[in-house]
Structures are given as C-alpha cells and as structure tokens.
Write an enzyme that holds these catalytic residues in place. Structure first.
Site, PDB file in Angstrom:
ATOM      1  CB  CYS A 139      -0.884  -0.019   1.245  1.00  0.00           C
ATOM      2  SG  CYS A 139      -1.502   1.590   1.731  1.00  0.00           S
ATOM      3  CD  GLU A 140       0.222   5.178  -4.224  1.00  0.00           C
ATOM      4  OE1 GLU A 140       1.011   4.669  -5.034  1.00  0.00           O
ATOM      5  OE2 GLU A 140      -0.533   6.128  -4.495  1.00  0.00           O
ATOM      6  CG  HIS A 141      -2.412   5.697   0.652  1.00  0.00           C
ATOM      7  ND1 HIS A 141      -3.436   4.992   0.064  1.00  0.00           N
ATOM      8  CD2 HIS A 141      -2.172   6.762  -0.162  1.00  0.00           C
ATOM      9  CE1 HIS A 141      -3.806   5.603  -1.049  1.00  0.00           C
ATOM     10  NE2 HIS A 141      -3.065   6.672  -1.203  1.00  0.00           N
ATOM     11  CG  HIS A 142      -1.311   3.133   5.610  1.00  0.00           C
ATOM     12  ND1 HIS A 142      -2.374   3.059   4.744  1.00  0.00           N
ATOM     13  CD2 HIS A 142      -1.652   4.044   6.552  1.00  0.00           C
ATOM     14  CE1 HIS A 142      -3.337   3.871   5.142  1.00  0.00           C
ATOM     15  NE2 HIS A 142      -2.919   4.492   6.232  1.00  0.00           N
ATOM     16  CD  GLN A 180      -8.043  -4.201  -4.347  1.00  0.00           C
ATOM     17  OE1 GLN A 180      -7.885  -4.083  -3.124  1.00  0.00           O
ATOM     18  NE2 GLN A 180      -8.988  -4.940  -4.871  1.00  0.00           N
ATOM     19  CG  HIS A 208      -6.099  -2.954   1.225  1.00  0.00           C
ATOM     20  ND1 HIS A 208      -5.614  -1.898   0.492  1.00  0.00           N
ATOM     21  CD2 HIS A 208      -6.827  -3.702   0.367  1.00  0.00           C
ATOM     22  CE1 HIS A 208      -6.043  -1.998  -0.753  1.00  0.00           C
ATOM     23  NE2 HIS A 208      -6.780  -3.090  -0.860  1.00  0.00           N
ATOM     24  CB  CYS A 210      -3.124  -0.039   5.886  1.00  0.00           C
ATOM     25  SG  CYS A 210      -3.918  -0.115   4.280  1.00  0.00           S
TER      26      CYS A 210
HETATM   27 ZN   LIG Z   1      -2.885   1.630   3.324  1.00  0.00          ZN
END
Ligand SMILES: [Zn+2]
Length: 248
Positions: A139-142, A180, A208, A210
């Site tokens: 995941c590119e956010h977390h 995704q 995910h 996260c």
């Molecule tokens: Zn994430």
C-alpha cells in the site's frame, strides 16, 4: 484504446482518488463496471502511461541505495523508541532495506521485456481466463502489504499471450507501491495495449493490512476492484460469462 474508454477509466481513477483520499475504509468496492457510461472531462492521468515507457530501477541502483535505505530504517527504529544497537536489531536495517527492495522489485522490470517473444498470432476467438493469480503488493499510503488474488480474462483478436505471462504482468505491477484500483487498471491496460484484444476483464480481490491491523480492524474485509475494457465493458453477456467463470 478508444478515447471514450480511456476517459471512463480516468473517471474511475478520479473517483477512487477523491473517495477517502484514495483509500478504502473497509467496505467492498462496487465493481468498476457500474461506472460505465459516466461522462467525464477528466484529464489524462499519468497512471495511463504506456507500458512501453515505464520507469525502471536497476540492480545497480539497489546496491547504491541500500546503505541510505538501511540508515533510514535505523532512524525509524530509534524514532519508535527502540535501540538499534541491541543485538536483535543489529542487522535489521539492512535486512529491512533489502526486503523493501524485493517487495518493490516491480520497478526493476518492464512489461515489454516480459511480453517480447510471448505474443502469438492465433485464430482463437474464445475467452481466455486465468484466475486465482496470487498477488502481493504494498500500500503506497502506509507501506504495508496488500495481498490477494487476481483474475484475468480477455477475448483475443488474432493475438494471444503465453498464459504464464499474465501472472508475470501481475507480478511486475504488484511489486510496486500501489493502490488497488491502479493495480487493477494497469494490468488491464497492459494486456489491451499488448494484444489489442476484443476486450479485457481484470478483477482483484485483496486484503489490505493497513485496514486489518489498524483503524477499522475488520479482519475479514476484502476489497474487490475491477476494470472492464472493450466488449467486457460494452456487452453484459461477455462480462457475465467472465464473472461466472472466475467464481466457479
Ligand atoms: Zn494503506
């Protein structure tokens, strides 16, 4: 690719980006075809960049950047309140850096290299489906894992792809920092550009970490995304055949 489809896909992309800052909040996403026909004036997105022009990272780059990534992990350990000098952590920064490079090794590969010599002229005009392709991404956010399965179908138009190559395409795009929706779309676009088929369908079901480990902590929540192009988008019968086959 036809312009109208490109627009629709961009529309989906923008919807995804605007919804909860591009992230999922635990619900199952309505599959992408529900957005078919939605008018859009969205500008083209860098996500749609051709698979011929992807940026890459070389093995040499990995070697050069390993010490600085490891140093960053040392900083992270200290910032977390740990002692990077205690025995169990001595080798962790370097190991973690190497692992992160592996998790993102898709940046080292180009789709076009995989497809070379794997596209065949063939008069086959029945749907080709490969389902349950294992997928591991980040995941590119977390920067935590996304994992799940990918199902791919396409209706050939005189050209087919070696079956193992579909899994390789999944591997290359998933071993990058991802969301995704983009992963789903990139796989479909790569197949479309490579084969110019009558249509392509890609469905990704993923967990995910996260979401599972923090925030809503829904242990069993899965996110489902899909991209339907060509006849898979335009013809409900073709789409239903694909969806029935991947669920059987
Ligand atoms: Zn994430």
């Amino acid at each position: 690719m036809e312009r109208s489809k490109q627009k629709q896909m961009n529309q989906n992309e923008n919807e995804a980006d605007s919804a909860i800052n591009g992230h999922f909040d635990g619900g199952v996403k309505i599959p992408g075809w529900s957005a078919a026909g939605t008018p859009s004036t969205a500008p083209s997105s860098s996500v749609m960049e051709s698979w011929r022009e992807e940026r890459t990272r070389s093995l040499e780059d990995n070697e050069i950047s390993l010490p600085s990534i490891a140093a960053a992990y040392t900083t992270i350990l200290r910032g977390l309140g740990e002692d990077p000098q205690r025995q169990g952590l001595l080798k962790t920064p370097r190991r973690a850096a190497t692992a992160m490079q592996f998790f993102t090794k898709g940046y080292q590969e180009k789709i076009i290299d995989v497809l070379n010599d794997a596209i065949f002229d063939e008069d086959h005009d029945e749907m080709v489906i490969v389902k349950d392709i294992d997928m591991f991404s980040m995941c590119e956010h977390h920067l935590v894992p996304i994992f799940g399965r990918v199902h791919i179908g396409y209706l050939p138009n005189k050209r087919v792809l070696g079956l193992s190559k579909l899994a390789r395409i999944v591997e290359i795009y998933s071993r990058r920092l991802q969301v995704q929706e983009r992963l789903t779309k990139q796989i479909a676009v790569a197949i479309t550009e490579a084969l110019q088929p009558a249509g392509v369908g890609v469905v990704v079901e993923a967990t995910h970490m996260c979401m599972v480990m923090r925030g809503v902590q829904k242990m069993n929540s899965k996110t489902v995304t899909s991209t339907m192009l060509g006849v898979f988008r335009e013809d409900p019968k073709t789409r239903d055949e694909f969806l029935t086959l991947i669920r059987s």
